[in-house]
Structures are given as structure tokens and as C-alpha cells.
Design a protein around this motif. Structure first.
Motif, PDB file in Angstrom:
ATOM      1  N   PRO A 158      15.209  22.592  28.407  1.00  0.00           N
ATOM      2  CA  PRO A 158      13.853  23.184  28.495  1.00  0.00           C
ATOM      3  C   PRO A 158      13.284  23.216  29.378  1.00  0.00           C
ATOM      4  O   PRO A 158      12.757  24.046  30.258  1.00  0.00           O
ATOM      5  N   HIS A 159      13.199  22.356  30.241  1.00  0.00           N
ATOM      6  CA  HIS A 159      12.254  21.947  31.197  1.00  0.00           C
ATOM      7  C   HIS A 159      13.296  23.036  32.593  1.00  0.00           C
ATOM      8  O   HIS A 159      12.469  23.116  33.174  1.00  0.00           O
ATOM      9  N   ALA A 160      14.555  22.313  32.430  1.00  0.00           N
ATOM     10  CA  ALA A 160      15.298  22.289  33.586  1.00  0.00           C
ATOM     11  C   ALA A 160      14.971  24.502  33.575  1.00  0.00           C
ATOM     12  O   ALA A 160      15.269  25.110  34.495  1.00  0.00           O
ATOM     13  N   LEU A 161      15.554  25.448  32.755  1.00  0.00           N
ATOM     14  CA  LEU A 161      15.695  26.273  32.599  1.00  0.00           C
ATOM     15  C   LEU A 161      13.991  27.382  33.007  1.00  0.00           C
ATOM     16  O   LEU A 161      13.795  28.246  33.591  1.00  0.00           O
ATOM     17  N   THR A 162      12.706  26.921  32.404  1.00  0.00           N
ATOM     18  CA  THR A 162      11.930  27.223  32.721  1.00  0.00           C
ATOM     19  C   THR A 162      11.157  26.715  34.472  1.00  0.00           C
ATOM     20  O   THR A 162      11.057  27.343  34.767  1.00  0.00           O
ATOM     21  N   LEU A 163      12.223  25.514  34.936  1.00  0.00           N
ATOM     22  CA  LEU A 163      11.984  25.607  35.981  1.00  0.00           C
ATOM     23  C   LEU A 163      12.821  26.703  36.878  1.00  0.00           C
ATOM     24  O   LEU A 163      12.251  27.092  38.077  1.00  0.00           O
ATOM     25  N   SER A 164      14.075  26.628  36.903  1.00  0.00           N
ATOM     26  CA  SER A 164      14.936  28.067  37.310  1.00  0.00           C
ATOM     27  C   SER A 164      13.744  29.208  37.253  1.00  0.00           C
ATOM     28  O   SER A 164      14.247  29.886  38.081  1.00  0.00           O
ATOM     29  N   ARG A 165      14.127  29.380  35.928  1.00  0.00           N
ATOM     30  CA  ARG A 165      12.442  30.945  35.768  1.00  0.00           C
ATOM     31  C   ARG A 165      11.505  31.049  37.127  1.00  0.00           C
ATOM     32  O   ARG A 165      11.284  31.963  37.059  1.00  0.00           O
ATOM     33  N   GLN A 166      10.660  29.678  37.268  1.00  0.00           N
ATOM     34  CA  GLN A 166      10.524  30.033  38.116  1.00  0.00           C
ATOM     35  C   GLN A 166      10.930  30.207  39.383  1.00  0.00           C
ATOM     36  O   GLN A 166       9.947  29.642  40.829  1.00  0.00           O
ATOM     37  N   GLY A 167      11.770  30.559  40.163  1.00  0.00           N
ATOM     38  CA  GLY A 167      12.852  30.403  41.365  1.00  0.00           C
ATOM     39  C   GLY A 167      12.960  29.165  41.317  1.00  0.00           C
ATOM     40  O   GLY A 167      14.239  28.729  42.445  1.00  0.00           O
ATOM     41  N   TYR A 168      12.801  27.343  41.364  1.00  0.00           N
ATOM     42  CA  TYR A 168      13.348  26.358  42.039  1.00  0.00           C
ATOM     43  C   TYR A 168      14.738  26.212  40.746  1.00  0.00           C
ATOM     44  O   TYR A 168      14.716  26.470  40.297  1.00  0.00           O
ATOM     45  N   HIS A 169      15.546  25.434  41.789  1.00  0.00           N
ATOM     46  CA  HIS A 169      17.103  24.943  41.184  1.00  0.00           C
ATOM     47  C   HIS A 169      16.621  23.373  40.117  1.00  0.00           C
ATOM     48  O   HIS A 169      16.053  22.516  40.377  1.00  0.00           O
ATOM     49  N   ALA A 170      17.869  23.617  39.411  1.00  0.00           N
ATOM     50  CA  ALA A 170      16.908  22.769  38.082  1.00  0.00           C
ATOM     51  C   ALA A 170      18.150  22.144  37.916  1.00  0.00           C
ATOM     52  O   ALA A 170      19.043  23.017  37.110  1.00  0.00           O
ATOM     53  N   PHE A 171      18.904  20.614  37.768  1.00  0.00           N
ATOM     54  CA  PHE A 171      20.344  20.312  36.797  1.00  0.00           C
ATOM     55  C   PHE A 171      19.050  19.362  35.939  1.00  0.00           C
ATOM     56  O   PHE A 171      18.549  18.894  35.628  1.00  0.00           O
ATOM     57  N   ALA A 172      19.945  19.027  34.562  1.00  0.00           N
ATOM     58  CA  ALA A 172      19.864  18.307  33.638  1.00  0.00           C
ATOM     59  C   ALA A 172      20.969  16.984  33.444  1.00  0.00           C
ATOM     60  O   ALA A 172      22.281  17.777  33.857  1.00  0.00           O
ATOM     61  N   LEU A 173      20.364  16.123  33.248  1.00  0.00           N
ATOM     62  CA  LEU A 173      21.664  15.238  33.474  1.00  0.00           C
ATOM     63  C   LEU A 173      22.088  15.206  32.161  1.00  0.00           C
ATOM     64  O   LEU A 173      21.465  14.209  31.582  1.00  0.00           O
ATOM     65  N   ILE A 174      23.043  15.173  32.396  1.00  0.00           N
ATOM     66  CA  ILE A 174      24.223  14.249  31.348  1.00  0.00           C
ATOM     67  C   ILE A 174      24.005  12.714  31.693  1.00  0.00           C
ATOM     68  O   ILE A 174      25.474  12.550  32.754  1.00  0.00           O
ATOM     69  N   TYR A 175      24.228  11.648  30.972  1.00  0.00           N
ATOM     70  CA  TYR A 175      24.488  10.503  31.419  1.00  0.00           C
ATOM     71  C   TYR A 175      25.002   8.998  30.872  1.00  0.00           C
ATOM     72  O   TYR A 175      24.866   9.423  29.893  1.00  0.00           O
ATOM     73  N   ARG A 176      25.077   8.063  31.089  1.00  0.00           N
ATOM     74  CA  ARG A 176      25.814   7.040  29.942  1.00  0.00           C
ATOM     75  C   ARG A 176      24.275   6.312  29.367  1.00  0.00           C
ATOM     76  O   ARG A 176      23.405   5.996  30.287  1.00  0.00           O
ATOM     77  N   PRO A 177      24.254   6.100  27.978  1.00  0.00           N
ATOM     78  CA  PRO A 177      23.636   5.577  27.637  1.00  0.00           C
ATOM     79  C   PRO A 177      23.440   3.585  28.365  1.00  0.00           C
ATOM     80  O   PRO A 177      24.247   3.156  29.040  1.00  0.00           O
ATOM     81  N   GLY A 178      22.468   3.483  28.538  1.00  0.00           N
ATOM     82  CA  GLY A 178      21.875   2.355  28.840  1.00  0.00           C
ATOM     83  C   GLY A 178      21.361   2.274  30.137  1.00  0.00           C
ATOM     84  O   GLY A 178      21.666   2.734  31.082  1.00  0.00           O
ATOM     85  N   ALA A 179      20.833   1.422  30.390  1.00  0.00           N
ATOM     86  CA  ALA A 179      18.852   1.552  31.982  1.00  0.00           C
ATOM     87  C   ALA A 179      19.581   1.614  32.821  1.00  0.00           C
ATOM     88  O   ALA A 179      19.459   2.610  33.806  1.00  0.00           O
ATOM     89  N   GLN A 180      20.105   0.139  33.242  1.00  0.00           N
ATOM     90  CA  GLN A 180      21.100   0.014  34.146  1.00  0.00           C
ATOM     91  C   GLN A 180      22.298   1.590  34.899  1.00  0.00           C
ATOM     92  O   GLN A 180      21.992   1.852  35.947  1.00  0.00           O
ATOM     93  N   THR A 181      23.303   1.944  33.280  1.00  0.00           N
ATOM     94  CA  THR A 181      24.158   2.713  33.876  1.00  0.00           C
ATOM     95  C   THR A 181      23.819   4.850  33.836  1.00  0.00           C
ATOM     96  O   THR A 181      23.873   5.132  34.709  1.00  0.00           O
ATOM     97  N   ALA A 182      22.360   4.278  33.192  1.00  0.00           N
ATOM     98  CA  ALA A 182      21.409   5.572  33.132  1.00  0.00           C
ATOM     99  C   ALA A 182      21.141   5.644  34.174  1.00  0.00           C
ATOM    100  O   ALA A 182      21.296   6.659  35.545  1.00  0.00           O
ATOM    101  N   CYS A 183      20.163   4.779  35.608  1.00  0.00           N
ATOM    102  CA  CYS A 183      19.408   5.363  36.585  1.00  0.00           C
ATOM    103  C   CYS A 183      21.345   4.997  37.654  1.00  0.00           C
ATOM    104  O   CYS A 183      20.710   5.925  38.940  1.00  0.00           O
TER     105      CYS A 183
END
Length: 335
Positions: A158-183
Motif C-alpha cells: 500500500p505504501h509503494a502504490l501510494t508513493l507511485s501515485r504521487q510520482g515517486y518510484h517505489a519498490f516493495a521488497l520481499i526478503y528472507r526471514p531473519g534480521a541479518q538476511t533481511a538486511c
């Protein structure tokens, strides 16, 4: 370097910013309004299996299926979250569907086939792309889920869609679970975007990282340490960090990027006092900050539709845009 070590030894990296052009109506937006193949009654399984999404449709919803429930889009429930907006869920998948059907690339792998073969967990990663205006800066949105799963349909799509509709490019990241791997995945994602910026039609100046709950920790760590600290390329730190409801308290004593924070005063998972103290600490070091605490709200309010936090994302976007404009002025004066 691990997530939990190294803050004291790292030096302050510099961030450069650029502008965003005015938003104009596009043909793809009109398509979103007129086609709408999915409704609240559409089975989630049908969305994931829709041919337009190829083999990445499964990543629209948590790969760890135990963390979501409901048979249809309108019935979707995610662990730890109580404010899922069914209308936004439907709007999100329709937007992605229509853009993909129109020939846009809406998903990018961040790892090569060889890397995914060596580490099969990397199969469940990637970037959903919500395109903005040509030459605009970009944001990477990171959903929460306690580092056990990725609650993208509530905390990043929802955040990425909202940003794109205001002209910004937005990416939603799908990441691996775990703090280190996510970063690590976030660092890889930012590196991927920088490497392919020309093809994507984006500006890398004054990029921002956003996150809720666990995703906010990811955004904060990248803001503090930069992509290279997590295996990414040697790139600038983000020009803005936007954080929702997380108890993250660490910071880089060498300096922090401009940071926007919002939380509810009834959050039993992420204390607003912890968030406020961090904001005060980094503000004392000279960083531009903004802190908002909303009455009666608990954890995970997302866009805050229908709550005291409704409209927070507009103030966060304004905060980011202010950093863009201020950096443009600094660059002009330097030249």
C-alpha cells in the motif's frame, strides 16, 4: 559485519539528493481504474496463480503460509496485524495485474539463478516495482512480520502504490526471514536498483527507505550503516529513512540520515517512548527528524485508514520531499 555489531566503527557516509517531477495522469493509471479483474471475493489462490504474474504471483502473499489466513482477498488476515484494508488489497493486486498485462515489468529478481541454486532461500526474494514518473527518485518499502514472514500486503505494497501515485518510484521488497538476511537482501536490492537505474528510468539521488515493525529495523540499519555493511555495493546511505512502529534504539554516533517516525501510543510491541528517545538522540547530532505519536493506536496500523493516523504518509512524503529540495539547494550553492 552482523546487524548487531559495528555501529561505533563506521564513519558517516554522504547522501546526495535530486528532485521529483510533477505527477501527471498516465494511461496505466486509467487501466487500473477500468479493468479491475479482482474483487474482494476473488480467492487468494486465484490471484497467485494468475498467468499474468508468471512464477512470482506466489510472492504477493507470505511464502510462510501459516502466517496468513482467509480464502479470499477480502478475508485476508496477517499475523500481528489487525488493520488490513480489503479495498487497498484489491486495489494493489489490480494495479499490479493491469500494469503487468500492459507489458510493464512489475517484478525483478535481485539474485541470479546461480545464487538461488546455491541458496534456495533466495528463491523467495525480489522487488515489486510501482513505477512513478521518469527521472523521479525511488523508495524501497519493507514490510514487517517479526522477521518470520513478509507482510507486504499490509506494510509495504500500500505504501509503494501510494508513493507511485504521487510520482515517486517505489519498490516493495520481499526478503528472507531473519534480521541479518533481511538486511542483506535490502542492501542487495538497493545495489540492484542503482546498477539498473538508467533502464528503470529512475534517479538514485536522495533515495529513501521505508519500513514498518521489522521492516523499520531494516530501514534504520541501512540508514545507519549503508548498503556495503550488509554485502551491498559501496553506495550512499539513503537521503531519508521512514520508520513505523519499531522498538529499534541503535544509531550511528557518527551521524544519521534525516528520519521520520510514527507510532501509536497504545503499541504494546514498540514503545513510543523508545522511538522518541532515538529520534531525540539523532536530532541532537544534527539530523532532521519528525516524530508523530497517535492516540489510541496499537501496533501495525499501516496506512492508518480510518484511524487517528490517517494521512501520516502524506506528511512522511512531505518530509522526504523537503530533504530533496534542501539537497538540491546545497548542490546548487556548491556549484
Amino acid at each position: 559485519m552482523t546487524v548487531l555489531t559495528g555501529l561505533l566503527s563506521l564513519s558517516l557516509a554522504l547522501s546526495a539528493c535530486g528532485g521529483v517531477p510533477a505527477r501527471t495522469e498516465s494511461a496505466t493509471e486509467e487501466a487500473v481504474v477500468t479493468k479491475s479483474p479482482f474483487t474482494a471475493d476473488t480467492p487468494i489462490a486465484d490471484v497467485m496463480a494468475d498467468p499474468v504474474f508468471a512464477d512470482y504471483g506466489r510472492l504477493l502473499f507470505p511464502v510462510q503460509a501459516a502466517y496468513y489466513s482467509g480464502e479470499t482477498l477480502g478475508e485476508l488476515r496477517l499475523t500481528y496485524y489487525r488493520n488490513i484494508d480489503p479495498d487497498m488489497t484489491v486495489e494493489t493486486v489490480n494495479s499490479l495485474h493491469d500494469r503487468a498485462a500492459a507489458g510493464e515489468t512489475v517484478f525483478y529478481d535481485i539474485y541470479t539463478d546461480a545464487e538461488k541454486t546455491a541458496d534456495p532461500a533466495k528463491e523467495n526474494t525480489g522487488l515489486f516495482f510501482f513505477k512513478g514518473e521518469e527521472g523521479a527518485p525511488f523508495a524501497v518499502c519493507n514490510a514487517g512480520g517479526a522477521f518470520a514472514y513478509v507482510g507486504a500486503m499490509h506494510d509495504s505494497f500500500p505504501h509503494a502504490l501510494t508513493l507511485s501515485r504521487q510520482g515517486y518510484h517505489a519498490f516493495a521488497l520481499i526478503y528472507r526471514p531473519g534480521a541479518q538476511t533481511a538486511c542483506e537482501d535490502l542492501a542487495r536490492a538497493v545495489s540492484f536498483i542503482f546498477e539498473n537505474a538508467e533502464e528503470l528510468g529512475i534517479s538514485t539521488d536522495c533515495y529513501s527507505v521505508w519500513g514498518g515493525s521489522a521492516g523499520a529495523r531494516m530501514a534504520a540499519y541501512l540508514g545507519s550503516l549503508g548498503p556495503a555493511a550488509f554485502g551491498g555495493d559501496d553506495l550512499p546511505r539513503p537521503g531519508t529513512v521512514v520508520m513505523q512502529y519499531t522498538g529499534h534504539s541503535e544509531y550511528n554516533p557518527g551521524g544519521e540520515p534525516p528520519t521520520y517516525v510514527c507510532v501509536g501510543d497504545s503499541d504494546n510491541i514498540a514503545s513510543w517512548r523508545t522511538m522518541e528517545r532515538r529520534v531525540q538522540a539523532i536530532a541532537a547530532m544534527g539530523a532532521d527528524t519528525e516524530f508523530r505519536c497517535y492516540p489510541g493506536l496499537g501496533h501495525g496500523f499501516g496506512l492508518g485508514t480510518g484511524t487517528a493516523a490517517q494521512g501520516w504518509i502524506d506528511s512522511a512524503i512531505a518530509f522526504w520531499q523537503r530533504q530533496i529540495e534542501q539537497s538540491k539547494m546545497r548542490s546548487a550553492n556548491y556549484e
